[in-house]
Design an enzyme around this catalytic site. Structure first.
Site, short mmCIF file in Angstrom:
data_model
loop_
_atom_site.label_atom_id
_atom_site.label_comp_id
_atom_site.label_asym_id
_atom_site.label_seq_id
_atom_site.Cartn_x
_atom_site.Cartn_y
_atom_site.Cartn_z
N ASP A 16 0.79 -1.24 0.00
CA ASP A 16 0.00 0.00 0.00
C ASP A 16 0.82 1.29 0.00
O ASP A 16 0.50 2.24 0.72
CB ASP A 16 -0.96 0.02 1.19
CG ASP A 16 -2.04 -1.04 1.11
OD1 ASP A 16 -1.92 -1.93 0.26
OD2 ASP A 16 -2.99 -0.99 1.89
N LYS A 102 -7.10 -4.58 -3.40
CA LYS A 102 -7.94 -5.11 -2.31
C LYS A 102 -8.94 -4.04 -1.86
O LYS A 102 -8.74 -2.86 -2.13
CB LYS A 102 -7.06 -5.55 -1.13
CG LYS A 102 -6.30 -4.40 -0.48
CD LYS A 102 -5.38 -4.89 0.61
CE LYS A 102 -4.49 -3.78 1.12
NZ LYS A 102 -5.22 -2.66 1.77
N CYS A 141 -2.23 -2.25 7.54
CA CYS A 141 -2.21 -3.22 6.43
C CYS A 141 -0.96 -4.09 6.42
O CYS A 141 -1.02 -5.25 6.01
CB CYS A 141 -2.42 -2.50 5.12
SG CYS A 141 -4.17 -2.01 4.95
#
Ligand code: VGL
Ligand code: ZN
Length: 206
Positions: A16, A102, A141
């Site tokens: 991310d 995602k 994350c």
């Protein structure tokens, strides 16, 4: 503690690293931009060794459930196709990076790159057994992705110099690293992959 030299069976997993999670972004991680330099070193080494690089990204529809306007707690962030969802231009992802999106459905959030994606299958198909992990955010994350990776039987090396935490409470990032280590991840606290710049010490025989 050893610096792991990437070896066959390894993949680099960049979590991310997206504009919205960088300073100035909609859901900025403090000092999040500091992961880019060390990750670029790691990417270069994986590329040089012909080893795969995977990158997860938060990739939400505008009506995503985590957004305040839709009953969630967060500002809108990483809306698919927007600049905020893009990887920063300074992140030197290789042309053949495998991108894993995602949180793509309105009703599902995913703090783990394994959740609702084919990441686990793709890693197994690529014969990957160990992940070297960096990115954002250590306490969200990265944490969830790493614990899932370990659960699925992958080895994990934490590139702790190449991750930063949201730290909603002071020390959340260190607590997340402790948790990942308790689950079996190995920390690499030295500047990640510093050996990349050194010639190979010894010829390898097989
Ligand atoms: C993340 C909050 C919401 C993360 C993603 O990448 O850590 N955090 N969506
Ligand atoms: Zn999100």
């Amino acid at each position: 503690m050893d610096i792991p030299s990437p070896r066959p069976g390894d993949a680099l997993l960049v979590v991310d690293v997206q504009n919205d999670f960088l300073p100035g972004g909609r859901l900025a991680v403090p000092s999040g931009d500091q992961v880019i330099g060390p990750l670029n070193v790691a990417i270069a080494q994986f590329l040089a060794q012909g080893l795969p690089v995977f990158a997860t990204r938060d990739w939400h529809p505008p009506e995503h459930c985590s957004f305040k306007a839709n009953g969630g707690l967060l500002p809108p962030h990483c809306v698919a196709g927007t600049r905020g969802a893009a990887f920063p231009a300074t992140l030197a992802l290789p042309p053949d990076v495998v991108i894993v999106s995602k949180g793509t459905l309105p009703g599902n959030d995913a703090y783990s790159g394994f959740e609702g994606t084919r990441l686990g299958d793709m890693l197994r198909e690529a014969r990957v057994t160990r992940l070297l992990v960096g990115g954002l955010a250590t306490d969200f994350c990265v944490l969830n992705t790493v614990t899932d990776a370990l659960q699925e039987g992958f080895g994990v090396v934490l590139l702790t110099g190449a991750m930063r935490g949201m730290n909603l409470q002071a020390g959340d990032d260190e607590a997340a690293i402790d948790t990942m280590i308790e689950h079996g991840a190995l920390p690499c606290s030295l500047p990640p992959l510093a050996k990349a710049r050194l010639p190979r010490a010894q010829p390898r025989y097989r």
